[in-house]
Structure formats: C-alpha cells, structure tokens
Design an enzyme around this catalytic site. Structure first.
Site, PDB file in Angstrom:
ATOM      1  N   ASP A 114       0.812  -1.214   0.000  1.00  0.00           N
ATOM      2  CA  ASP A 114       0.000   0.000   0.000  1.00  0.00           C
ATOM      3  C   ASP A 114       0.854   1.277   0.000  1.00  0.00           C
ATOM      4  OD1 ASP A 114      -2.807   0.948   0.128  1.00  0.00           O
ATOM      5  OD2 ASP A 114      -2.093   1.930   1.947  1.00  0.00           O
ATOM      6  N   THR A 136       2.297  -8.229  -0.940  1.00  0.00           N
ATOM      7  CA  THR A 136       2.375  -8.259   0.532  1.00  0.00           C
ATOM      8  C   THR A 136       1.948  -9.621   1.063  1.00  0.00           C
ATOM      9  OG1 THR A 136       1.482  -7.458   2.631  1.00  0.00           O
ATOM     10  CG2 THR A 136       0.083  -7.108   0.732  1.00  0.00           C
ATOM     11  N   ILE A 137       2.681 -10.078   2.061  1.00  0.00           N
ATOM     12  CA  ILE A 137       2.281 -11.344   2.696  1.00  0.00           C
ATOM     13  C   ILE A 137       0.967 -11.147   3.450  1.00  0.00           C
ATOM     14  CG2 ILE A 137       4.643 -12.227   2.957  1.00  0.00           C
ATOM     15  CD1 ILE A 137       4.283 -11.609   6.027  1.00  0.00           C
ATOM     16  N   ASP A 138       0.619  -9.886   3.770  1.00  0.00           N
ATOM     17  CA  ASP A 138      -0.565  -9.624   4.602  1.00  0.00           C
ATOM     18  C   ASP A 138      -1.876  -9.841   3.841  1.00  0.00           C
ATOM     19  OD1 ASP A 138       1.381  -8.829   6.379  1.00  0.00           O
ATOM     20  OD2 ASP A 138       1.093  -6.686   5.997  1.00  0.00           O
ATOM     21  N   ARG A 173       0.169 -29.242  26.607  1.00  0.00           N
ATOM     22  CA  ARG A 173       0.372 -27.798  26.758  1.00  0.00           C
ATOM     23  C   ARG A 173      -0.550 -26.998  25.862  1.00  0.00           C
ATOM     24  NH1 ARG A 173       6.962 -27.706  26.485  1.00  0.00           N
ATOM     25  NH2 ARG A 173       7.301 -27.730  28.738  1.00  0.00           N
ATOM     26  N   GLY A 181       0.961 -10.089   9.651  1.00  0.00           N
ATOM     27  CA  GLY A 181      -0.284  -9.722   8.961  1.00  0.00           C
ATOM     28  C   GLY A 181      -0.751  -8.302   9.220  1.00  0.00           C
ATOM     29  N   ARG A 182      -0.026  -7.636  10.114  1.00  0.00           N
ATOM     30  CA  ARG A 182      -0.376  -6.243  10.466  1.00  0.00           C
ATOM     31  C   ARG A 182      -1.822  -6.105  10.928  1.00  0.00           C
ATOM     32  NH1 ARG A 182       3.390  -1.941   8.979  1.00  0.00           N
ATOM     33  NH2 ARG A 182       4.411  -3.031   7.293  1.00  0.00           N
TER      34      ARG A 182
HETATM   35  O1  F6P Z   1       3.612  -5.911   5.738  1.00  0.00           O
HETATM   36  C1  F6P Z   1       4.415  -7.050   5.815  1.00  0.00           C
HETATM   37  C2  F6P Z   1       4.934  -7.263   7.204  1.00  0.00           C
HETATM   38  O2  F6P Z   1       5.725  -8.440   7.224  1.00  0.00           O
HETATM   39  C3  F6P Z   1       3.871  -7.304   8.297  1.00  0.00           C
HETATM   40  O3  F6P Z   1       3.173  -8.521   8.344  1.00  0.00           O
HETATM   41  C4  F6P Z   1       4.706  -7.018   9.521  1.00  0.00           C
HETATM   42  O4  F6P Z   1       3.916  -6.448  10.534  1.00  0.00           O
HETATM   43  C5  F6P Z   1       5.719  -6.017   9.012  1.00  0.00           C
HETATM   44  O5  F6P Z   1       5.766  -6.185   7.604  1.00  0.00           O
HETATM   45  C6  F6P Z   1       7.110  -6.179   9.568  1.00  0.00           C
HETATM   46  O6  F6P Z   1       7.909  -5.159   9.071  1.00  0.00           O
HETATM   47  P1  F6P Z   1       9.473  -5.113   9.200  1.00  0.00           P
HETATM   48  O7  F6P Z   1      10.066  -5.997   8.144  1.00  0.00           O
HETATM   49  O8  F6P Z   1       9.821  -3.676   8.986  1.00  0.00           O
HETATM   50  O9  F6P Z   1       9.839  -5.588  10.567  1.00  0.00           O
END
Ligand code: F6P
Length: 364
Positions: A114, A136-138, A173, A181-182
């Site tokens: 984005d 994006t993996i998200d 456990r 995933g933000r």
């Molecule tokens: O947007 C992709 C992502 O991997 C998110 O899932 C994660 O919160 C963030 O980026 C991590 O960012 P960085 O690589 O700056 O630690």
C-alpha cells in the site's frame, strides 16, 4: 522502449518472479530494462543497473529481491542518510523525475504494498508513467483478490501450526503461534483453518480473556489435553489496543506489531491447569522460496504489467480478480485495506469445525 522496475517496502517471496516476468516479456518485445536499486532510494539517488536475460535467469524460485528494497525511502518525504538524523525529511521527488528522464525511461513498474503504491500513484499524478504490482504477505490490498507472497507466508505459518501439534500433545500444553499480517488477520485465519488451530485470534474480532479460557477448558472437558492458539500479531482484547513492538521512524507505516501472544499466555497462566508456550514466527514467514502458487501469480503479474506498459495504460495496478489477471486504477487500489469480515463464510467454516475466535459473540 526502456522501462524501469523497482521493488519497495518489506520483501516477500515472489518479488523476483515478478521482476523476471516483467523483464523477460519486455526483452521479448525488444525493450530495454533497468533495475532500480533499493526501491525509491535508487530512483532518488540514481542507483540502478541494466537487466538482461542472464540477470533474471534462475531467479523465479529465489526469495527476497535481487534489486534490494527499502521501507523508508519516500521521494516525497526523503530522510537523508544516516536514517534518524535530526535533519527533517525533504521532498526529493524532483530528483526522482530527473533520474527517470536521465535514464531515458518510458515507464516505471513499481512492485510493492500500500505505501509503495501510494507513492507510485503520487508520481503518476505528477506525470510519471507508472504501473503498480501488488505485493504483501498480509493479503490486505482491497483491489485484488490475492497478493503474491501471501501463499508462501501461509505455507510457513501452517507448517508451524502442524509442527507444534505434536509437541503440544506430548506435553499437554497450550501452544500459541503468532503470525504476521499487520491489521489484517488473513495469515492467522487461513493457517488456523489449514492447520486445525483450536482458537484463532484476529485483529478483526477482539478477544475476551474469559472466552479463550472457556474454549481451552471446554476442550479439556472433552478429553483434549492440549490446545493450539493461532494469533495474528494485530489481535487485540475487546477492551484495549494492539501490541506495538516498535516504531520505525521514516517508514510509511511506522508501527511494528508483535508480542500479543505473551499477553495471551499471561492471561491463561494459572487458569487452565496447563503450561503455555509461545512461538512468534516473525520474518521466517517472509523468507525463502515462493510456493508454486506465488511463482505462478507473480509471473502472471509481471507479464500483465509489461502488457499494460505496451498499451500505455499507465496509472494502473495489475490485479487478480475471479481467477483472471486484470487491472484497476492505482487511485482505487490504495488506502483501503481488505480485512477479514467477522461474518465471512470462512469464519462460519471455522466455527463449523469447532474453532473458537475467543469471542462468544461471533457466530459467523
Ligand atoms: O507488511 C508485511 C509485514 O511483514 C507485516 O506482516 C509485519 O507487521 C511487518 O511487515 C514487519 O515489518 P518489518 O520488516 O519492517 O519488521
């Protein structure tokens, strides 16, 4: 024709497959291709290299990006090195345009999430012929059914959920697996579904401590002496906020989430009669080879991007809709996140197989 290609924002599996797709199909048209290094940093600072067939040969299966990337370089608010220096970021977009012209480029293909696509759209609005490719993996971009990188991250997360099952069972456990995933819960939801997680906690469905405890105890009552909780890094309690791990100055989205699983472990402590362990998957979800699906999707995106350039359909982002490659205006593609809907069919699917979302009010 001469086209530039850059990869920006956080890396993910499949970036190289897009670079290869764009480059190969451009070369076949008799065009020249220039790889811009480290995202928009290379465009502002004039750091680039020519790409020919040998450069992109063998990179289909390689994770990361051969071009490098940056999650802080923004031509419109550019922090001069060293990052975090007291000097205020400046608008260096004119330099980006100057380098674009100096290189003799006819188009720029910007591959990113984005933040990257927002910058690409700003450049387009100021006259640069740009095509965007969603990464994006998200999986949280609204204008495409799926982004490349997501399936690969999902494969890693699902394998982790699979693997913790045997150790959870051996020790009786509660194992908590935290995914990235933000602000969207796609990775946790699908890995939870695919891996048979007992409780899935998402940013879109705020959890209640009592409901998580109830779900674990209910399993125990049915003779299941272990539980697997899959939690998205953005999961939050019904009364409270997300867990922030750090703030990255200069990043388009400076907040970095992480660590909510420790809070879940704490609230279970002494309440369920079982020990709890936490596994935070972090960047392993972004590393390594792309899955076959991501290689296929990324190649399709790359070739489609070159096709849009050939038709001079600038200011657009390639997208994947209803099992076909399409395109949408960049302006419609940015700023709107695609998040999990609590009433979605796949939430009902999970509830249908007995999964709890840590909130008894959610029925799908
Ligand atoms: O947007 C992709 C992502 O991997 C998110 O899932 C994660 O919160 C963030 O980026 C991590 O960012 P960085 O690589 O700056 O630690």
């Amino acid at each position: 024709m001469k086209i530039g290609v850059l990869t920006a924002g956080g890396d993910c599996p499949g970036l190289n497959a897009v670079v290869r797709g764009v480059t190969k199909s451009a070369l076949r048209r008799g065009w020249k291709v220039v790889g811009i290094c480290d995202g928009f940093r290379g465009l502002v600072e004039g750091d680039f290299r020519g790409l020919d067939d040998t450069d992109v040969s063998g990179i289909l299966v390689r994770g990361g990006t051969i071009l490098g990337t940056s999650n802080t370089a923004n031509p419109f608010s550019y922090a001069l090195p060293p990052l975090g220096s007291p000097e205020r970021p400046r608008d260096l977009s004119k330099l980006a345009f100057r380098n674009f012209r100096r290189l003799g480029l006819d188009a720029l293909v910007a591959i990113g999430g984005d933040g990257t696509l927002t910058m690409a759209n700003q450049l387009y609005k100021r006259g640069m012929p740009v095509i965007g490719v969603p990464k994006t993996i998200d999986n949280d971009l609204s204008a495409t059914d799926v982004t490349f990188g997501f399936d690969s991250a999902l494969a890693v997360a699902t394998e982790a959920v699979d693997r913790v099952h045997t150790t959870a069972e051996s020790h009786n456990r509660v194992m908590i697996v935290e995914t990235m995933g933000r602000y969207a819960g796609w990775i946790a939801l699908r890995a939870g579904l695919a891996g048979g997680g007992d409780i899935i906690l998402l940013p879109e469905i705020p959890y209640k401590a009592e409901d998580i405890i109830k779900a674990v105890l209910e399993r125990k009552r049915r003779g299941k002496k272990f539980s697997i909780i899959v939690v998205a890094e953005g999961a939050k309690p019904a009364r409270g906020g997300m867990t922030v791990a750090k703030v990255v100055k200069g990043s388009t989205d400076p907040v970095r989430l992480g660590g909510v699983s420790y809070k879940i472990a704490e609230l279970l402590d002494g309440r369920v009669g079982m020990e709890t362990r936490v596994v935070i998957l972090g960047h392993v979800q972004r590393g390594g080879q792309p899955t076959p699906f991501d290689r296929w999707l990324a190649t399709g995106f790359g070739v489609k991007a070159a096709e849009l350039v050939s038709k001079k359909m600038f200011g657009r982002m390639v997208s994947f809709r209803n099992y076909g490659f399409a395109s949408v205006p960049l302006s419609a593609a940015v700023g709107k996140l695609r998040r999990v809907s609590p009433s979605a069919q796949e939430i009902r699917t999970a509830i249908g197989v007995g999964t709890s979302f840590g909130n008894s009010g959610v029925t799908g």
